[in-house]
Write a protein that holds these residues in place. Structure first.
Motif, PDB file in Angstrom:
ATOM      1  N   MET A   1       0.830  -1.206   0.000  1.00  0.00           N
ATOM      2  CA  MET A   1       0.000   0.000   0.000  1.00  0.00           C
ATOM      3  C   MET A   1       0.868   1.262   0.000  1.00  0.00           C
ATOM      4  SD  MET A   1      -2.877  -1.136  -0.457  1.00  0.00           S
ATOM      5  CE  MET A   1      -3.552   0.489  -0.538  1.00  0.00           C
ATOM      6  N   GLU A   2       1.943   1.252   0.762  1.00  0.00           N
ATOM      7  CA  GLU A   2       2.853   2.396   0.793  1.00  0.00           C
ATOM      8  C   GLU A   2       3.469   2.632  -0.593  1.00  0.00           C
ATOM      9  OE1 GLU A   2       3.662   4.694   3.178  1.00  0.00           O
ATOM     10  OE2 GLU A   2       1.969   3.833   4.251  1.00  0.00           O
ATOM     11  N   ARG A   3       3.903   1.555  -1.228  1.00  0.00           N
ATOM     12  CA  ARG A   3       4.515   1.676  -2.558  1.00  0.00           C
ATOM     13  C   ARG A   3       3.517   2.240  -3.568  1.00  0.00           C
ATOM     14  NH1 ARG A   3       7.344  -2.966  -1.059  1.00  0.00           N
ATOM     15  NH2 ARG A   3       5.745  -4.341  -1.866  1.00  0.00           N
ATOM     16  N   MET A   4       2.282   1.768  -3.510  1.00  0.00           N
ATOM     17  CA  MET A   4       1.266   2.276  -4.433  1.00  0.00           C
ATOM     18  C   MET A   4       1.028   3.774  -4.211  1.00  0.00           C
ATOM     19  SD  MET A   4      -1.498  -0.868  -4.398  1.00  0.00           S
ATOM     20  CE  MET A   4      -2.731   0.065  -5.268  1.00  0.00           C
ATOM     21  N   SER A   5       0.926   4.173  -2.971  1.00  0.00           N
ATOM     22  CA  SER A   5       0.704   5.572  -2.636  1.00  0.00           C
ATOM     23  C   SER A   5       1.866   6.443  -3.118  1.00  0.00           C
ATOM     24  CB  SER A   5       0.531   5.710  -1.120  1.00  0.00           C
ATOM     25  OG  SER A   5       0.454   7.054  -0.753  1.00  0.00           O
ATOM     26  N   ILE A   6       3.070   5.977  -2.873  1.00  0.00           N
ATOM     27  CA  ILE A   6       4.256   6.721  -3.288  1.00  0.00           C
ATOM     28  C   ILE A   6       4.319   6.815  -4.806  1.00  0.00           C
ATOM     29  CG2 ILE A   6       6.787   6.640  -3.373  1.00  0.00           C
ATOM     30  CD1 ILE A   6       6.600   5.485  -0.456  1.00  0.00           C
ATOM     31  N   GLU A   7       3.999   5.741  -5.501  1.00  0.00           N
ATOM     32  CA  GLU A   7       4.050   5.742  -6.965  1.00  0.00           C
ATOM     33  C   GLU A   7       3.064   6.746  -7.550  1.00  0.00           C
ATOM     34  OE1 GLU A   7       5.614   5.209 -10.464  1.00  0.00           O
ATOM     35  OE2 GLU A   7       6.416   4.301  -8.658  1.00  0.00           O
ATOM     36  N   ILE A   8       1.889   6.842  -6.967  1.00  0.00           N
ATOM     37  CA  ILE A   8       0.903   7.825  -7.438  1.00  0.00           C
ATOM     38  C   ILE A   8       1.462   9.233  -7.261  1.00  0.00           C
ATOM     39  CG2 ILE A   8      -1.355   8.852  -6.925  1.00  0.00           C
ATOM     40  CD1 ILE A   8      -2.278   5.970  -6.206  1.00  0.00           C
ATOM     41  N   ARG A   9       2.059   9.484  -6.113  1.00  0.00           N
ATOM     42  CA  ARG A   9       2.637  10.805  -5.841  1.00  0.00           C
ATOM     43  C   ARG A   9       3.819  11.084  -6.789  1.00  0.00           C
ATOM     44  NH1 ARG A   9       6.048  12.804  -1.008  1.00  0.00           N
ATOM     45  NH2 ARG A   9       5.557  15.003  -1.012  1.00  0.00           N
ATOM     46  N   VAL A  10       4.642  10.091  -7.035  1.00  0.00           N
ATOM     47  CA  VAL A  10       5.790  10.259  -7.942  1.00  0.00           C
ATOM     48  C   VAL A  10       5.306  10.639  -9.338  1.00  0.00           C
ATOM     49  CG1 VAL A  10       7.623   8.997  -9.165  1.00  0.00           C
ATOM     50  CG2 VAL A  10       7.403   8.806  -6.680  1.00  0.00           C
ATOM     51  N   ARG A  11       4.265   9.943  -9.827  1.00  0.00           N
ATOM     52  CA  ARG A  11       3.759  10.256 -11.170  1.00  0.00           C
ATOM     53  C   ARG A  11       3.239  11.691 -11.241  1.00  0.00           C
ATOM     54  NH1 ARG A  11       1.576   4.869 -10.977  1.00  0.00           N
ATOM     55  NH2 ARG A  11      -0.481   5.751 -10.579  1.00  0.00           N
ATOM     56  N   LEU A  12       2.555  12.134 -10.182  1.00  0.00           N
ATOM     57  CA  LEU A  12       2.055  13.513 -10.168  1.00  0.00           C
ATOM     58  C   LEU A  12       3.213  14.496 -10.201  1.00  0.00           C
ATOM     59  CD1 LEU A  12      -0.150  15.654  -9.968  1.00  0.00           C
ATOM     60  CD2 LEU A  12      -0.042  15.388  -7.467  1.00  0.00           C
ATOM     61  N   PHE A  13       4.205  14.298  -9.349  1.00  0.00           N
ATOM     62  CA  PHE A  13       5.342  15.217  -9.306  1.00  0.00           C
ATOM     63  C   PHE A  13       6.160  15.158 -10.597  1.00  0.00           C
ATOM     64  CE2 PHE A  13       4.318  15.500  -4.879  1.00  0.00           C
ATOM     65  CZ  PHE A  13       4.665  16.800  -4.562  1.00  0.00           C
ATOM     66  N   GLU A  14       6.231  13.991 -11.203  1.00  0.00           N
ATOM     67  CA  GLU A  14       6.929  13.868 -12.490  1.00  0.00           C
ATOM     68  C   GLU A  14       6.240  14.737 -13.540  1.00  0.00           C
ATOM     69  OE1 GLU A  14       8.916  10.157 -14.772  1.00  0.00           O
ATOM     70  OE2 GLU A  14       6.793   9.928 -14.286  1.00  0.00           O
ATOM     71  N   ARG A  15       4.904  14.685 -13.560  1.00  0.00           N
ATOM     72  CA  ARG A  15       4.144  15.535 -14.491  1.00  0.00           C
ATOM     73  C   ARG A  15       4.352  17.009 -14.191  1.00  0.00           C
ATOM     74  NH1 ARG A  15      -0.686  13.890 -17.013  1.00  0.00           N
ATOM     75  NH2 ARG A  15      -0.628  15.966 -17.923  1.00  0.00           N
ATOM     76  N   LEU A  16       4.264  17.373 -12.921  1.00  0.00           N
ATOM     77  CA  LEU A  16       4.456  18.772 -12.543  1.00  0.00           C
ATOM     78  C   LEU A  16       5.855  19.247 -12.921  1.00  0.00           C
ATOM     79  CD1 LEU A  16       2.729  18.873  -9.036  1.00  0.00           C
ATOM     80  CD2 LEU A  16       1.808  19.673 -11.224  1.00  0.00           C
ATOM     81  N   HIS A  17       6.823  18.381 -12.772  1.00  0.00           N
ATOM     82  CA  HIS A  17       8.205  18.734 -13.104  1.00  0.00           C
ATOM     83  C   HIS A  17       8.354  19.082 -14.581  1.00  0.00           C
ATOM     84  CE1 HIS A  17      12.523  18.117 -13.829  1.00  0.00           C
ATOM     85  NE2 HIS A  17      12.648  18.588 -12.603  1.00  0.00           N
ATOM     86  N   THR A  18       7.616  18.368 -15.445  1.00  0.00           N
ATOM     87  CA  THR A  18       7.724  18.651 -16.879  1.00  0.00           C
ATOM     88  C   THR A  18       6.941  19.906 -17.271  1.00  0.00           C
ATOM     89  OG1 THR A  18       5.811  17.268 -17.463  1.00  0.00           O
ATOM     90  CG2 THR A  18       7.978  16.204 -17.443  1.00  0.00           C
ATOM     91  N   ILE A  19       5.980  20.304 -16.436  1.00  0.00           N
ATOM     92  CA  ILE A  19       5.123  21.450 -16.760  1.00  0.00           C
ATOM     93  C   ILE A  19       5.735  22.772 -16.300  1.00  0.00           C
ATOM     94  CG2 ILE A  19       2.881  22.528 -16.246  1.00  0.00           C
ATOM     95  CD1 ILE A  19       1.781  19.601 -15.988  1.00  0.00           C
ATOM     96  N   LEU A  20       6.356  22.766 -15.135  1.00  0.00           N
ATOM     97  CA  LEU A  20       6.850  24.005 -14.537  1.00  0.00           C
ATOM     98  C   LEU A  20       8.207  24.424 -15.096  1.00  0.00           C
ATOM     99  CD1 LEU A  20       5.937  23.256 -10.810  1.00  0.00           C
ATOM    100  CD2 LEU A  20       4.613  24.590 -12.481  1.00  0.00           C
ATOM    101  N   THR A  21       8.420  25.726 -15.144  1.00  0.00           N
ATOM    102  CA  THR A  21       9.714  26.271 -15.553  1.00  0.00           C
ATOM    103  C   THR A  21      10.682  26.143 -14.376  1.00  0.00           C
ATOM    104  OG1 THR A  21       9.256  28.504 -14.743  1.00  0.00           O
ATOM    105  CG2 THR A  21       8.549  27.986 -17.011  1.00  0.00           C
ATOM    106  N   PRO A  22      11.989  26.307 -14.616  1.00  0.00           N
ATOM    107  CA  PRO A  22      12.945  26.233 -13.496  1.00  0.00           C
ATOM    108  C   PRO A  22      12.606  27.209 -12.358  1.00  0.00           C
ATOM    109  CG  PRO A  22      14.123  26.081 -15.563  1.00  0.00           C
ATOM    110  CD  PRO A  22      12.687  26.399 -15.909  1.00  0.00           C
TER     111      PRO A  22
END
Length: 128
Positions: free
Chosen positions: A91-112
């Motif tokens: 359950m922890e791994r699943m939760s972390i993976e969901i958060r990682v995917r969100l932050f990965e998307r945000l990382h590609t969207i935001l400028t430095p």
């Protein structure tokens, strides 16, 4: 687990209404208005949040099933620590993976510069 739902709804409200603040300018949690997002970035973040919410719904459904398994392990005549640990770690791994995917998307969207400002929001996004 309810914190994820609150997090998602808060962010959506903040993104839908960029003026979501007190009259004195106090910023509410999850309000990304201070990042100066463009309309395209805003749409991309909204899309990322929709994907996040769908993933969270799947996670929540799965977590209910896993919690039943965990309850069964606890109620068993002998305690299987390894299975109990494995179910909780899953359950922890699943939760972390969901958060990682969100932050990965945000990382590609935001400028430095927006990323630099966003790190001040990271505490609000922590999993409790």
């Amino acid at each position: 687990m309810k914190w994820l739902a609150v997090l998602g709804m808060s962010l959506c409200l903040a993104l839908i209404n960029p003026s979501y603040a007190d009259s004195d300018g106090h910023r509410f949690p999850m309000d990304l208005d201070d990042l100066g997002l463009t309309q395209q970035q805003l749409r991309s973040i909204e899309d990322a949040m929709k994907e996040y919410q769908q993933a969270y719904r799947r996670y929540h459904h799965q977590s209910e099933k896993t919690q039943q398994d965990i309850n069964g392990l606890f109620l068993a005549p002998t305690f299987d620590a390894e299975s109990f640990r494995a179910k909780n770690m899953e359950m922890e791994r699943m939760s972390i993976e969901i958060r990682v995917r969100l932050f990965e998307r945000l990382h590609t969207i935001l400028t430095p510069e927006q990323k630099r400002r966003f790190i001040h929001h990271m505490k609000e996004w922590e999993i409790e």
